[in-house]
Design a protein around this motif. Structure first.
Motif, short mmCIF file in Angstrom:
data_model
loop_
_atom_site.label_atom_id
_atom_site.label_comp_id
_atom_site.label_asym_id
_atom_site.label_seq_id
_atom_site.Cartn_x
_atom_site.Cartn_y
_atom_site.Cartn_z
N THR A 252 -10.68 -74.87 -51.50
CA THR A 252 -11.35 -74.46 -52.74
C THR A 252 -10.44 -74.68 -53.94
O THR A 252 -10.86 -75.17 -54.99
CB THR A 252 -11.74 -72.96 -52.65
N LEU A 253 -9.16 -74.33 -53.78
CA LEU A 253 -8.21 -74.47 -54.89
C LEU A 253 -8.03 -75.94 -55.26
O LEU A 253 -8.07 -76.31 -56.43
CB LEU A 253 -6.86 -73.83 -54.52
N LEU A 254 -7.83 -76.77 -54.23
CA LEU A 254 -7.57 -78.20 -54.50
C LEU A 254 -8.81 -78.89 -55.07
O LEU A 254 -8.71 -79.70 -55.99
CB LEU A 254 -7.08 -78.91 -53.23
N GLU A 255 -9.98 -78.52 -54.53
CA GLU A 255 -11.21 -79.16 -55.04
C GLU A 255 -11.47 -78.79 -56.50
O GLU A 255 -12.18 -79.48 -57.20
CB GLU A 255 -12.42 -78.69 -54.21
N ASN A 256 -10.88 -77.68 -56.93
CA ASN A 256 -11.13 -77.22 -58.30
C ASN A 256 -9.90 -77.37 -59.19
O ASN A 256 -9.74 -76.63 -60.16
CB ASN A 256 -11.63 -75.79 -58.28
N GLY A 257 -9.04 -78.30 -58.85
CA GLY A 257 -7.99 -78.71 -59.80
C GLY A 257 -6.58 -78.19 -59.59
O GLY A 257 -5.71 -78.48 -60.41
N ALA A 258 -6.31 -77.41 -58.53
CA ALA A 258 -4.93 -76.96 -58.34
C ALA A 258 -4.02 -78.20 -58.21
O ALA A 258 -4.37 -79.14 -57.49
CB ALA A 258 -4.82 -76.08 -57.10
N PRO A 259 -2.87 -78.19 -58.92
CA PRO A 259 -2.04 -79.40 -58.96
C PRO A 259 -1.17 -79.62 -57.73
O PRO A 259 -0.46 -80.62 -57.64
CB PRO A 259 -1.16 -79.15 -60.19
N GLY A 260 -1.19 -78.69 -56.78
CA GLY A 260 -0.37 -78.79 -55.58
C GLY A 260 -0.42 -77.45 -54.89
O GLY A 260 -1.16 -76.55 -55.33
N LEU A 261 0.35 -77.28 -53.82
CA LEU A 261 0.39 -75.99 -53.13
C LEU A 261 1.84 -75.69 -52.76
O LEU A 261 2.59 -76.58 -52.35
CB LEU A 261 -0.46 -76.03 -51.86
N HIS A 262 2.21 -74.42 -52.93
CA HIS A 262 3.56 -73.95 -52.56
C HIS A 262 3.35 -72.95 -51.42
O HIS A 262 2.66 -71.94 -51.60
CB HIS A 262 4.20 -73.27 -53.76
N PHE A 263 3.92 -73.24 -50.26
CA PHE A 263 3.69 -72.38 -49.10
C PHE A 263 4.85 -71.41 -48.89
O PHE A 263 6.01 -71.82 -48.82
CB PHE A 263 3.52 -73.23 -47.83
N TYR A 264 4.51 -70.13 -48.79
CA TYR A 264 5.49 -69.11 -48.40
C TYR A 264 5.58 -69.19 -46.87
O TYR A 264 4.73 -68.65 -46.16
CB TYR A 264 5.01 -67.72 -48.82
N THR A 265 6.59 -69.88 -46.37
CA THR A 265 6.60 -70.18 -44.92
C THR A 265 7.02 -68.99 -44.07
O THR A 265 6.84 -69.02 -42.85
CB THR A 265 7.57 -71.34 -44.59
N ILE A 266 7.60 -67.98 -44.69
CA ILE A 266 8.25 -66.87 -43.97
C ILE A 266 9.10 -67.38 -42.79
O ILE A 266 9.16 -66.77 -41.73
CB ILE A 266 7.27 -65.73 -43.56
N ASN A 267 9.77 -68.49 -43.06
CA ASN A 267 10.71 -69.09 -42.10
C ASN A 267 10.07 -69.42 -40.75
O ASN A 267 10.73 -69.35 -39.71
CB ASN A 267 11.94 -68.20 -41.89
N GLN A 268 8.79 -69.76 -40.77
CA GLN A 268 8.12 -70.21 -39.55
C GLN A 268 7.47 -71.56 -39.86
O GLN A 268 6.90 -71.73 -40.94
CB GLN A 268 7.02 -69.23 -39.14
N SER A 269 7.56 -72.49 -38.92
CA SER A 269 7.00 -73.81 -39.23
C SER A 269 5.51 -73.90 -38.88
O SER A 269 4.72 -74.50 -39.60
CB SER A 269 7.77 -74.91 -38.49
N GLU A 270 5.12 -73.28 -37.76
CA GLU A 270 3.78 -73.56 -37.25
C GLU A 270 2.63 -73.18 -38.20
O GLU A 270 1.73 -74.00 -38.45
CB GLU A 270 3.59 -72.92 -35.88
N PRO A 271 2.64 -71.94 -38.75
CA PRO A 271 1.49 -71.58 -39.59
C PRO A 271 1.30 -72.54 -40.77
O PRO A 271 0.18 -72.99 -41.05
CB PRO A 271 1.84 -70.17 -40.08
N THR A 272 2.41 -72.89 -41.43
CA THR A 272 2.31 -73.78 -42.60
C THR A 272 1.92 -75.19 -42.17
O THR A 272 1.07 -75.83 -42.81
CB THR A 272 3.66 -73.79 -43.35
N LEU A 273 2.50 -75.68 -41.09
CA LEU A 273 2.18 -77.05 -40.67
C LEU A 273 0.73 -77.17 -40.21
O LEU A 273 0.08 -78.20 -40.40
CB LEU A 273 3.15 -77.52 -39.58
N ARG A 274 0.20 -76.11 -39.61
CA ARG A 274 -1.22 -76.17 -39.22
C ARG A 274 -2.12 -76.27 -40.45
O ARG A 274 -3.10 -77.01 -40.45
CB ARG A 274 -1.60 -74.91 -38.41
N LEU A 275 -1.76 -75.52 -41.48
CA LEU A 275 -2.56 -75.59 -42.72
C LEU A 275 -2.47 -77.00 -43.32
O LEU A 275 -3.48 -77.58 -43.72
CB LEU A 275 -2.07 -74.55 -43.73
N CYS A 276 -1.25 -77.55 -43.35
CA CYS A 276 -1.07 -78.89 -43.92
C CYS A 276 -1.89 -79.91 -43.13
O CYS A 276 -2.50 -80.81 -43.71
CB CYS A 276 0.41 -79.29 -43.92
N ALA A 277 -1.90 -79.76 -41.80
CA ALA A 277 -2.65 -80.71 -40.96
C ALA A 277 -4.15 -80.58 -41.25
O ALA A 277 -4.84 -81.58 -41.44
CB ALA A 277 -2.36 -80.44 -39.49
#
Ligand code: FAD
Length: 288
Positions: A252-277
């Motif tokens: 929703t954010l990207l479709e409506n103009g957000a210029p990028g995304l900053h992920f709070y990874t909480i020092n874990q790779s999987e949750p953020t990488l799944r979202l990116c995928a």
């Protein structure tokens, strides 16, 4: 061909020996998504151990990704901040996340030393000393900073940071996209043109999301809280649901103009990488 959506990842200096040991692996996995930069949080009032911090910056650089230290000014002197900036510049740092920070409760007293009161003063100080050398990111609060006198006062304070020379902003976490769209509309009306990148917190647990939202004054929508509450004893189901909800938020954010995304990874790779995928972001193959 359209330019890829910029993404960035936030890390914090680990506080336990296990965290220290695990982190290089996590950073390298995250680096595979080719974020524009990793930002690294810093405890206000000097509460971060220097050794841990510099090790983390080194790990990030070894993965070939730009490292952006967070710099908090509350409780610091001009001399301390000037020395840190010189140190970062000498080490090749080109991007800083400039913040006021929160002193730990025990140190919160009127006698706490410090020559800076707000982040706009830090931004001005960096510009005075280093001109345009550093790219400066600041914090933005679509749902208002919890200590602000009012939403308008908080917005005026955000404007001060932009006027002091911030290049871009990263938002506090939020789960209500309308808050972000409203903030962007206010920026537009006020002539503030710096990019404001949504800060995205993956959902990996019920208790921690409730705590994070309460701590930073972000609204956890009632429907979402109730669903997570129901799933709190079924971690795999909660994680799946969390990925679904946050993927939808990001779309929703990207479709409506957000210029990028900053992920709070909480020092874990999987949750953020799944979202990116799911979102086909970064160099991660889209989820099948
Ligand atoms: P400011 O912009 O200075 O605002 C702080 C409060 O003061 C607000 O209520 C604002 O409305 C008010 N205010 C601002 N200027 C004025 C003024 N001139 N007169 C009167 N009132 C004013 N904390 C850490 O300790 N370490 C970190 O690494 C860290 N990283 C963060 C990264 C992001 C992306 C975000 C969103 C937050 C981060 N924080 C971090 C938390 C942040 O330090 C706290 O939210 C802190 O309370 C405010 O910092 P700020 O830079 O937004 O402050």
């Amino acid at each position: 061909m359209t330019a890829p959506t910029p993404i960035s990842f936030e890390l914090f200096p680990p506080r336990t020996p296990e965290g220290v040991e695990k982190l290089p692996g996590v950073v390298c996995q995250l680096a595979e998504a080719k974020p524009s930069y990793f930002s690294v949080t810093y405890g206000a009032g000097g509460s971060t151990q220097e050794g841990t911090y510099s090790t983390l910056l080194t790990v990030v650089r070894e993965c070939g990704i730009e490292a952006a230290p967070h710099l908090t000014c509350i409780g610091s002197t001009r001399e301390n901040i000037a020395a840190l900036l010189d140190q970062y510049r000498a080490a090749g740092v080109k991007r800083i996340v400039a913040l006021r920070g929160d002193l730990p409760a025990t140190a919160m007293n009127p006698a706490a030393p410090g020559e800076f009161h707000y982040a706009n003063e830090l931004v001005s100080f960096i510009r005075e000393r280093h001109g345009s050398y550093f790219k400066i990111e600041v914090a933005a609060y679509p749902e208002m900073h919890p200590q602000a006198a009012s939403a308008q006062a908080d917005f005026d304070n955000f404007r001060r940071k932009a006027e002091a020379g911030a290049d871009a902003a990263i938002t506090q976490l939020f789960y209500n996209p309308d808050a972000y769209f409203d903030f962007m509309e206010r920026c537009h009306k006020a002539g503030i043109t710096i990019p404001v990148v949504p800060g995205i917190m993956p959902i990996t647990g019920y208790a921690n999301i409730v705590r994070f939202c309460a701590g930073c004054g972000s609204d956890l929508p009632r429907w979402l809280k109730l669903r997570l509450e129901d799933l709190q004893n079924d971690k795999p189901a909660l994680v799946e649901f969390g990925v679904e909800v946050v993927t939808r938020l990001c779309e929703t954010l990207l479709e409506n103009g957000a210029p990028g995304l900053h992920f709070y990874t909480i020092n874990q790779s999987e949750p953020t990488l799944r979202l990116c995928a799911n979102l086909s972001l970064g160099a991660i193959p889209a989820a099948s």
